[in-house]
Design an enzyme around this catalytic site. Structure first.
Site, PDB file in Angstrom:
ATOM      1  N   SER A 179     -49.228 -52.562 -45.962  1.00 64.99           N
ATOM      2  CA  SER A 179     -49.673 -53.879 -46.414  1.00 64.99           C
ATOM      3  C   SER A 179     -48.500 -54.838 -46.319  1.00 64.99           C
ATOM      4  CB  SER A 179     -50.134 -53.806 -47.867  1.00 64.99           C
ATOM      5  OG  SER A 179     -49.044 -53.511 -48.704  1.00 64.99           O
ATOM      6  N   ASP A 180     -48.782 -56.119 -46.209  1.00 58.57           N
ATOM      7  CA  ASP A 180     -47.708 -57.068 -46.467  1.00 58.57           C
ATOM      8  C   ASP A 180     -47.439 -57.011 -47.980  1.00 58.57           C
ATOM      9  OD1 ASP A 180     -45.739 -58.992 -46.416  1.00 58.57           O
ATOM     10  OD2 ASP A 180     -46.890 -60.448 -45.241  1.00 58.57           O
ATOM     11  N   TRP A 181     -46.356 -57.604 -48.425  1.00 59.57           N
ATOM     12  CA  TRP A 181     -45.913 -57.447 -49.813  1.00 59.57           C
ATOM     13  C   TRP A 181     -46.899 -58.065 -50.799  1.00 59.57           C
ATOM     14  CZ3 TRP A 181     -43.519 -54.875 -46.571  1.00 59.57           C
ATOM     15  CH2 TRP A 181     -42.425 -54.086 -46.876  1.00 59.57           C
TER      16      TRP A 181
END
Ligand code: NOJ
Length: 871
Positions: free
Chosen positions: A284-286
C-alpha cells in the site's frame, strides 16, 4: 512559507472527529456511468513464470515452515516511525528473515547523509538517453544497497503527467507512457542489478495531489478512466516495469473507478497479477489501506507502514494481529496469506538478498548519531542509529551527465548561445544561488528558496552539496555580477555589451506540505514562474538587449509574457538538476557541449489550450470524481487532435549544431497477425496445506517485552481461541460480489511478466543515419512516432511516441546510424470487447515518423511500402 501537517496535530484532530462524525466516511458517490472496476477474485498465486520459479521454490520451502504469526508479521510494517526506515516490516528470525527496510525515494535516499541527490525523473526523461536512465538506476541501486535498504521506493511512473499543475509529475519521466516506460524500466533494471528491490509506483492514475487520501470526511478522489485509456496510457509504463522483473508495486492513494486502489480487485488481481503477470508483492502507499479483509482478498500483499489509516501511531493495524485473527476465523483464506508471504520472500530471494545483504546503517528520522530505535513508541530504547556511511562513490558523474544532457534549449535567436568566455554577465534571480538559510533548511525540501534542484515531499533527498549556477560561474572565473533578488535592481547599470542571465523557477510537490499556498499541486502559482519571475524577465528585458532566461521547473510554465520580447534571445530549460545545477549549466552556456535535452511535456501558450478535464478537481462533499473524459488525448496527443499550436511541443529541443536524418530503412521482423498468438498456460505455483493453523500459532510468546504502539502479529490467547471458534460457526464473512476461491487460467492478454510475450515481438526494425551538419559537436535524439493506418475503426491519436535513441557526441560532419524498433504492442490498440491487443489493419500502412520533436519529423517510413521517404 511552508506548512507541514504534523502527525500529532493530525491525530488530535482525527481522534476528536472519530467520536463525533464517524459515519461520514462511508459516503461514496457513484462514479459516472460507464466507469467500472469489476470484481476479480481470487488473487492469482505468484510463481507461475519460469524466470521466478527458483525464487518461488526457495520461498515456498520457508513459508511451509512458518507459523501463522510469522507469516502475518512479514506482510506488514511494524508501524509508522517504528524503525530506521520509512517502512520496516516485521521479521521472522526463526526462519532467517530479517525486517525489511523500505526507503524513499525515486531521486536518491531520502533523509540521510553522504548520499547523492540525483536529478529527478523529469530531467532524466528530458535526456531521452537510455544509457543514462540505466546508469542512474545502477548508481541509485549502489547507494540504496550501501545504506542497507532492501526496498527502493521508486521509480515513479504515475502520475503520468496528464495534468500540468499536478504536484508530483516531476518524480516521473514525462507526459507520455513510452517515455515513462523506458525511464521506469531502465531505472528498475539498474536498481535491481545491485540486488535492491525496486518499487514501481503509484498504481495507478493518481493525477493530482489534493484529495488523494481518505479521511474521516471524505473518501479518496476517484480517477475514472475507461479500459482502453487504462491500457494504452496509464498501465503501459507499469507493464514495462513488470516486464523488467520489478520486485514490488506500490498502490496509489486514489480510487480507480470508485474502488480504492488498495482494495481494488480489478486493478491488483486482474490487471497487475493476472494480465501483467506480476510475480512480486504489492504494497500500500503509506496509510492508503482502509480495510483489512477486503484489501487482502483484492490482492494487497504488504501493508505500509502497518497502521490503520485514520488514527496511526496508536498500535492499531488492519493486518498484523488482525490478519492473524482473520485467518483463524476463516475470513481470509490461508491460501491468500501463503501467497502474500511467498510473494514477499520470492522477491527477497529473486534479488539475492538472502546472501550477505547489509543491514540498515542510517536513520530516516534523525540526522544524529544516536537516537530512539522506535521514535514512534512512547518509550523507546536508544542506540546508534546513523553510521554516516558514504555511498556516493563516483555517482556525481552520472548525476552531472543527466543534469547536463537534460538541459533543453528552447530558443536561441542569432546564435546568442553559447556565450563567449569573456562575456560581461549580469545575473538576476534568487534561483541562481543556494538557499541562504542552508541547502537543507526545509524538511523534505518543503520551500522554494534559492536554486531549485528538486520538488518537495517524500520524493526529495537531502543535498550533500548543491553546486549552484553562481558556484559554476565562480569556478569558471566568469566575468559576472550577481543581483541576488527577484525584483529588478536599480543599480545594475546596463551597458550595451552586457548579457543578462535571468534565473526563474516553478516548484511543486507532495500534498502533506503546502508551499506558498500550493498544497502539492500548483493551485496558487498556476503554471506561472514563482517569485514574480515573469515580471523580473520583463523588467530586465526592458533594459538589456541580450537576455538569456534559465528555468528550473517541475513541469510546463507559461512564457507568453516575455518569450517573444526582442531582447529575450535565448531560453534554457534546465528542469531540476538535483545537486548538479552549476558546472553542468556552465558546460552548456559556454559551449563545452551542445544542449541535447528535449521537452518531456508540451509547453502551452495558455492553460486554456488544455481540455477542461485537466483542471484540478476542487473540494466537494463526498468522493471527488476525476473523470478522464479526454481519454487518450493528453499532452501532445491532445494538441495534435485539436490542431492547437502550443508554444513548444513535446520533444522539442534545439542544439548549437544541426542534424540531418537520412538513409532510413525499415525491415519487417515478426509478421503481424490481428491477434497475438495464444499465450502459454501458467506454470505451476507452490502448493501448501490450506487448513487453518492452530490458534496457538498466534499466541504471544511467553514473557515478551512489548513496545507500546509497536505493531505485532500476535493475539491474546483468548482472542486467538475465539477467532478459531468463529471459523466453525455458521456466520460467514460477507464476501464481495464476484468472490471465488478458484484460481483462474489468466486472460489471453497475459502469459508472462508484462503480458503476452508476443506483444513485445519486434515487428519492424528501423535504421536511420544521423549526420551532424553544423559546425559544433553535439548529440541528436531520434524520436520515433507511430501513425496508425487510415480507415481503421478505432479512434487513435495522430502520432504516438514508440521509441527513441540518442547519438554519441558527433563532431561536425560525423554520422552515426541509430537502430530503432516497433513492437507488436506499439502497433496495437486495446480492444475492450475482445480484451486483447489488436492490430487494427494487419496489411495497413502504418506511418513510422522519425524526427527531433513531436511536431517536427524528418522522414516517414511506411510498413506496407517498406520504404522511407525524406520530408
Ligand atoms: C507517500 C508517498 O506517496 C509515497 O510515494 C512514498 O513512498 C511514501 N509516502 C513513503 O514515504
Amino acid at each position: 512559507m511552508s506548512t507541514i501537517h504534523s502527525f500529532s496535530s493530525l491525530i488530535l484532530l482525527l481522534s476528536f472527529s472519530l467520536s463525533t462524525s464517524a459515519a461520514v466516511v462511508d459516503r461514496r458517490d457513484p462514479v459516472p456511468a460507464g466507469y467500472v472496476a469489476p470484481p476479480y477474485y481470487p488473487s492469482p498465486h505468484g510463481g507461475w513464470t519460469v524466470d521466478w520459479s527458483e525464487s518461488y521454490r526457495k520461498a515456498s520451502l520457508l513459508v511451509s515452515n512458518m507459523t501463522l504469526a510469522e507469516k502475518t508479521n512479514i506482510t506488514s510494517g511494524s508501524g509508522i516511525f517504528m524503525g530506521r526506515c520509512v517502512g520496516n516490516t516485521g521479521s521472522a528470525l526463526r526462519v532467517g528473515i530479517p525486517q525489511l527496510c523500505l526507503q524513499d525515494g525515486p531521486l536518491g535516499i531520502r533523509n540521510t547523509d553522504h548520499n547523492t541527490a540525483f536529478p529527478p525523473g523529469i530531467t532524466v526523461g528530458a535526456t531521452f538517453d537510455k544509457s543514462l536512465m540505466l546508469a542512474r538506476g545502477v548508481a541509485l541501486g549502489e547507494e540504496f544497497r550501501g545504506k542497507g535498504i532492501n526496498v527502493h521506493l521508486g521509480p515513479s511512473v504515475g502520475p503520468l503527467g496528464r495534468r500540468a499543475r499536478a504536484g508530483r509529475n516531476w518524480e516521473g519521466f514525462g507526459a507520455d507512457p513510452v517515455l515513462q516506460a523506458f525511464g521506469g524500466a531502465l531505472t528498475i533494471e539498474g536498481v535491481q542489478s545491485q540486488g535492491v528491490i525496486a518499487t514501481i509506483k503509484h498504481l495507478v492514475a493518481n493525477e493530482q495531489e489534493q484529495y488523494r487520501m481518505t479521511n474521516l470526511f471524505q473518501p479518496e478522489i476517484s480517477s475514472n478512466l475507461d479500459d482502453r485509456t487504462m491500457h494504452e496510457l496509464y498501465l503501459w509504463p507499469f507493464a514495462e516495469g513488470v516486464r523488467s522483473g520489478v520486485g514490488s508495486v506500490m498502490i496509489a492513494y486514489n480510487a480507480v473507478n470508485g474502488s480504492a486502489c488498495s482494495q481494488n480487485s480489478y486493478l491488483m488481481n486482474n490487471l497487475l497479477k493476472d494480465e501483467l503477470g506480476f510475480q512480486g508483492f504489492v504494497m500500500s502507499d503509506w496509510l492508503a489501506q482502509i480495510t483489512g479483509v477486503p484489501s487482502a482478498l483484492a490482492g494487497l500483499d504488504m501493508s505500509m507502514p502497518g497502521d490503520i489509516n485514520q488514527v496511526p501511531l496508536f498500535g492499531n493495524s488492519y493486518w498484523m494481529y488482525e490478519l492473524s485473527r482473520s485467518v483463524l476465523n476463516g475470513s481470509v483464506p490461508v491460501d491468500r496469506l501463503n501467497d502474500m508471504a511467498t510473494r514477499i520472500l520470492a522477491a527477497w530471494f529473486q534479488l539475492g538478498q538472502d546472501q550477505n545483504y547489509p543491514a540498515p546503517n542510517f536513520d530516516t528520522n534523525t540526522q544524529d548519531a544516536n537516537g530512539p530505535l522506535y521514535p514512534g513508541a512512547l518509550f523507546s530504547p536508544s542506540g546508534v542509529v546513523n553510521e554516516f556511511v558514504d555511498v556516493q562513490g563516483n555517482h556525481a558523474e552520472v548525476a552531472r551527465a543527466v543534469a547536463r544532457d537534460g538541459i533543453t534549449l528552447l530558443k536561441n535567436t542569432n546564435a546568442t548561445l553559447p556565450l563567449s568566455k569573456n562575456a560581461t554577465l549580469k545575473v538576476f534571480g534568487t534561483d541562481a544561488e543556494k538557499n541562504p538559510d542552508g541547502i537543507n533548511a526545509c524538511a523534505d525540501q518543503g520551500c522554494n528558496k534559492g536554486t531549485l534542484g528538486m520538488g518537495w515531499g517524500s520524493g526529495s533527498a537531502r543535498y550533500p552539496y548543491l553546486d549552484s549556477p553562481i558556484d559554476g560561474l565562480k569556478a569558471r572565473g566568469a566575468n559576472y555580477k550577481f543581483f541576488n533578488t527577484d525584483s529588478f535592481p536599480s543599480n545594475s547599470n546596463p551597458a550595451p555589451g552586457d548579457v543578462a542571465l535571468i534565473f526563474i523557477n516553478a516548484d511543486s510537490g507532495e500534498n502533506y506540505i503546502t508551499v506558498d499556498g500550493n498544497p502539492g499541486d500548483r493551485t496558487n502559482a498556476g503554471l506561472n514562474a514563482w517569485h514574480s519571475g515573469d515580471k523580473l524577465v520583463q523588467n530586465v528585458a526592458a533594459k538589456y538587449s541580450n537576455v538569456i532566461v534559465i528555468i528550473h521547473t517541475v513541469g510546463p510554465i507559461l512564457m507568453e509574457s516575455w518569450i517573444d520580447l526582442p531582447s529575450v534571445k535565448a531560453v534554457l530549460n534546465a528542469h531540476l538538476p538535483g545537486q548538479e545545477a552549476g558546472e553542468t549549466l556552465m558546460q552548456v552556456l559556454f559551449g563545452d557541449v551542445s544542449p541535447s535535452g528535449h521537452l518531456p511535456y508540451t509547453i502551452p501558450v495558455s492553460e486554456d489550450q488544455y481540455p477542461g478535464s485537466f483542471d484540478l478537481i476542487g473540494f466537494k462533499l463526498g468522493q471527488p470524481q476525476d473523470t478522464f473524459t479526454e481519454g487518450l488525448y493528453i499532452d501532445y496527443r491532445h494538441f495534435n487532435k485539436q490542431n492547437i499550436k502550443p508554444r513548444f511541443a513535446f520533444g522539442h529541443g534545439l542544439s548549437y549544431t544541426t542534424f540531418s536524418f537520412s538513409n532510413a530503412s525499415i525491415s519487417s521482423v515478426t509478421p503481424l497477425t490481428s491477434l497475438p498468438p495464444a499465450r502459454a498456460a501458467k506454470g505451476p505455483t507452490p502448493q501448501y496445506n490450506t487448513t487453518i493453523p492452530p490458534a496457538s500459532e498466534a499466541y504471544w510468546p511467553a514473557n515478551f517485552n512489548r513496545i507500546w504502539r509497536y505493531l505485532y502479529s500476535w493475539l491474546d490467547k483468548n482472542d486467538a481461541d475465539n477467532a478459531a471458534k468463529a471459523a466453525n460457526s455458521s456466520t460467514k464473512y460477507p464476501y464481495p460480489a464476484g468472490y471465488s476461491t478458484e484460481q483462474k487460467p489468466g486472460p489471453a492478454a497475459g502469459g508472462a511478466q508484462g503480458g503476452n510475450p508476443a506483444l513485445f515481438d519486434v515487428a519492424y526494425n528501423i535504421a536511420v543515419t544521423v549526420t551532424n551538419t553544423g559546425n559544433m559537436s553535439g548529440k541528436a535524439v531520434a524520436q520515433l512516432y507511430v501513425q496508425f493506418p487510415t480507415g481503421i475503426t478505432y479512434d487513435t491519436p495522430i502520432v504516438q511516441l514508440r521509441d527513441f535513441e540518442k547519438t554519441d557526441t558527433l563532431a561536425p560532419g560525423a554520422a552515426q546510424t541509430l537502430n530503432l524498433r516497433v513492437t507488436r504492442k506499439d502497433l496495437s490498440v486495446w480492444d475492450v470487447v475482445q480484451q486483447n491487443w489488436v492490430i487494427p489493419a494487419v496489411n495497413g500502412d502504418y506511418g513510422i515518423w522519425i524526427g527531433e520533436a513531436s511536431d517536427s519529423f524528418s522522414l516517414r517510413c511506411g510498413t506496407s511500402t517498406k520504404s522511407c521517404v525524406v520530408g
